[in-house]
Design a protein around this motif. Structure first.
Motif: not given
Length: 250
Positions: A148-154, A156-164
């Motif tokens: 679960l947390y491996r997927k959730r961290q991935a 979050l990484r994707a969201a940071l790359e796209e949105e920040l």
């Protein structure tokens, strides 16, 4: 103590301490993991100077990549290490059960303190937990949580790359339940204060430094109890809040 890519650095220019506290499996907030070479060096340093090491095995259960790194306590039967762990993050905080593995030479001396800690007791909870472990349920639970947390961290990484869009650096992030994002040149304390008005609770990276004049700025983002569906909207809000806080831009 200074921290680099291999974790905590031994300070040769300081007087030897009597006690060394370290969280080698996942340093907070950088997420660095103490390398095997550093662990062995720290054990040798402790022996040479007569120090005790407190090994807080923080987040060791949630390592998402690479081979497991052995605990310092298990590297040597006579290691001067007291090993601490807890079930508060792997199960739930209100369980209030932790554990301690002592080296043989400390067992007798620790008995009075241990007896004092057991007053009142949590025997029903302890027995239930022991059965939960012995029957294999705990191991299965940890495996499910790692997925679960491996997927959730991935996510979050994707969201940071796209949105920040502001320049930033992800610090470590091989495991655990948080990710640190270094964003140089911002007032991260003000950013955190404003983020709380939007029901977000990041921490300011600069507040973890002893020397605030040379501190890096950024955010420590916890994702353990946050749905992945909230990542992108939250980061967009942070992006909007960051712009006016960058130093030299008003």
């Amino acid at each position: 103590m200074a921290v680099d890519n291999e974790g905590m650095r031994i300070a040769d220019d300081l007087p030897p301490p009597t006690l060394i506290f370290t969280s080698p499996s996942h340093q907070y907030p950088t997420g660095r993991v103490l390398s095997v070479a550093r662990r062995l060096a720290l054990l040798e340093y402790a022996r040479q100077h007569g120090c005790w090491i407190i090994e807080d095995d923080y987040d060791s259960e949630f390592r998402f990549s690479g081979e497991p790194i052995p605990a310092m306590r298990g590297m040597d039967d006579n290691a001067p290490v007291v090993y601490l762990g807890t079930f508060s993050k792997t199960l739930f905080p209100s369980l209030r059960i932790g554990f301690m593995v002592l080296p043989p030479m400390l067992v007798e001396a620790a008995q009075p303190a241990i007896r004092a800690l057991l007053r009142g007791g949590h025997r029903a909870e302890q027995r239930a937990l022991a059965s939960f472990i012995e029957e294999g349920h705990y191991a299965r639970h940890l495996a499910a949580m790692r997925r679960l947390y491996r997927k959730r961290q991935a996510q979050l990484r994707a969201a940071l790359e796209e949105e920040l869009s502001v320049p930033h650096q992800l610090m470590a992030g091989e495991g655990g339940l948080h990710m640190t994002v270094a964003i140089d040149g911002i007032d991260d304390v003000s950013l955190v204060r404003q983020a709380r008005a939007h029901q977000m609770t990041p921490s300011a990276l600069s507040t973890f430094y002893l020397d605030r004049q040379h501190a890096r700025t950024g955010l420590v983002l916890g994702y353990g109890n946050t749905s992945a569906s909230q990542f992108a909207p939250a980061i967009r809000t942070l992006q909007r809040l960051i712009a006016p806080l960058r130093r030299g831009q008003g």
